[in-house]
Design an enzyme around this catalytic site. Sequence first.
Site, PDB file in Angstrom:
ATOM      1  N   ALA A   1       1.003  -1.230  -0.304  1.00 55.65           N
ATOM      2  CA  ALA A   1      -0.552  -0.366  -0.159  1.00 55.65           C
ATOM      3  C   ALA A   1       1.158   1.605  -0.075  1.00 55.65           C
ATOM      4  O   ALA A   1       2.057   1.312   0.901  1.00 55.65           O
ATOM      5  CB  ALA A   1      -0.269  -0.007   1.324  1.00 55.65           C
TER       6      ALA A   1
ATOM      7  N   ILE B   1       0.617   4.033   2.031  1.00 57.42           N
ATOM      8  CA  ILE B   1       0.605   4.677   3.354  1.00 57.42           C
ATOM      9  C   ILE B   1       1.914   3.322   3.646  1.00 57.42           C
ATOM     10  O   ILE B   1       2.728   4.016   4.773  1.00 57.42           O
ATOM     11  CB  ILE B   1      -0.292   4.277   4.267  1.00 57.42           C
ATOM     12  CG1 ILE B   1       0.098   4.503   5.639  1.00 57.42           C
ATOM     13  CG2 ILE B   1      -1.078   3.535   4.037  1.00 57.42           C
ATOM     14  CD1 ILE B   1       0.038   6.607   5.664  1.00 57.42           C
TER      15      ILE B   1
ATOM     16  N   LYS C   1      -6.297   3.227   9.895  1.00 57.66           N
ATOM     17  CA  LYS C   1      -7.533   3.761  10.019  1.00 57.66           C
ATOM     18  C   LYS C   1      -8.222   4.154   8.630  1.00 57.66           C
ATOM     19  O   LYS C   1      -7.858   3.697   8.137  1.00 57.66           O
ATOM     20  CB  LYS C   1      -7.468   5.274  10.715  1.00 57.66           C
ATOM     21  CG  LYS C   1      -6.249   5.701  10.033  1.00 57.66           C
ATOM     22  CD  LYS C   1      -6.404   6.329   8.590  1.00 57.66           C
ATOM     23  CE  LYS C   1      -7.624   6.922   7.867  1.00 57.66           C
ATOM     24  NZ  LYS C   1      -6.956   6.881   6.309  1.00 57.66           N
TER      25      LYS C   1
ATOM     26  N   ASP D   1     -11.830   8.175   5.220  1.00 61.49           N
ATOM     27  CA  ASP D   1     -10.996   8.658   5.487  1.00 61.49           C
ATOM     28  C   ASP D   1     -10.233   9.280   5.761  1.00 61.49           C
ATOM     29  O   ASP D   1      -9.192   9.161   6.485  1.00 61.49           O
ATOM     30  CB  ASP D   1     -11.081   8.822   3.481  1.00 61.49           C
ATOM     31  CG  ASP D   1      -9.489   8.384   3.200  1.00 61.49           C
ATOM     32  OD1 ASP D   1      -8.637   8.126   3.504  1.00 61.49           O
ATOM     33  OD2 ASP D   1      -8.916   9.705   2.731  1.00 61.49           O
TER      34      ASP D   1
END
Length: 327
Positions: free
Chosen positions: A11, A13, A96, A177
């Site tokens: 990913a 991130i 999150k 998000d």
Amino acid sequence: MAVNWGVLGVASIGVRAVMPAIQRARNARLVAVASRTAARAREAADALGIPRAHGSYEALLEDPEIDAVYIPLPNTLHRAWTLRCAAAGKHVLCEKPLSVSAADCEEMIAGCRQHGVVLMEAFMYRFHPRTERVLQLIGAGDLGEIQLVRAAFTFQAREPRTNIRFRPDLGGGALYDVGCYAVNIARAVLGEPQEVFAYGRVGRYGVDEVVGGLLRFETGRLAAIDCSLTVPRREEYEVVGSEGRLVVPHAFLPGAADAEIHLTRGAERTVITLPGADQYQRMVEHFGDAVSGGPLSLPPTDAVGNLRVLAALHTSLRTGAPEAVAR
Ligand SMILES: NC(=O)c1ccc[n+]([C@@H]2O[C@H](COP(=O)([O-])OP(=O)(O)OC[C@H]3O[C@@H](n4cnc5c(N)ncnc54)[C@H](OP(=O)(O)O)[C@@H]3O)[C@@H](O)[C@H]2O)c1
């Protein structure tokens, strides 16, 4: 003791922030990365100097050397992969929002408890020393009685056609998000709200792209939040009390720069400057200490509260009416 980490998915991130943070952390070793595509896992492993690349998430869960898994998958996949990690005896640091409903989070908490593994939501901003300082100032009564929180996180997400944020089936939308940050700081300061109201716009991809919400807490205290995937970048919050107020600029992604708190009490204005810190590394180190038996400062039950508020905001957005927050 160093915790051996594995990561599910290459990913953005993970590559940009969390995998390098695991590699820098004092109590961590990044042992493996997995992708649905073997070549992608190999490429990420080579680029970051990670010893092993797995061509499936299942293979990583079977890797006996791995103690803890970081999950930066699309939001609707958090629940299932957390439960699978727990069943494989792996501790879980999950991105999150922890999932897309409070019921999912409760199931994840129960699964991790059953298998004796630690679960934490990767709300990295909670591990920045500035956030800790803000909550201390408020707790010490420096602002008097808190009456209002205003929190915003907006940005312009790129490539909507391929971006998971614009996919309703993957838990996209501004509330999940970035609205989750605004709700999180409001709850950290004011506790659990009783009722919410939201206005917003659902765009052509079927997700909420801009949302403004009001949260009503006991004794009439309020939080005003806004979030967006299409409005230019803003991320800040303000806490207003009977004796003063504080404003936190670049609140959630301050980077490595010095971090400021702008404090106003009557005519007196002060800027508190905290030295830059790597909030991702601090989060990873805190999680590693919890795996080794230390306290967990952000228990996953906090995510249940956050998702109850997000669910009420989603409902209000749909119905156009105020919505009670489930207890
Ligand atoms: N804390 C933070 O600062 C922060 C910042 C950004 C995002 N996030 C969170 O991190 C998570 C990932 O966000 P991101 O922007 O990094 O996502 P991303 O770049 O789109 O990556 C998601 C990864 O999930 C995997 N995946 C598995 N099934 C998928 C599917 N059906 N569709 C798309 N991808 C799938 C893919 O990895 P493989 O193809 O390699 O298997 C993909 O690379 C989200 O929960 C988001 O809320 C947190």
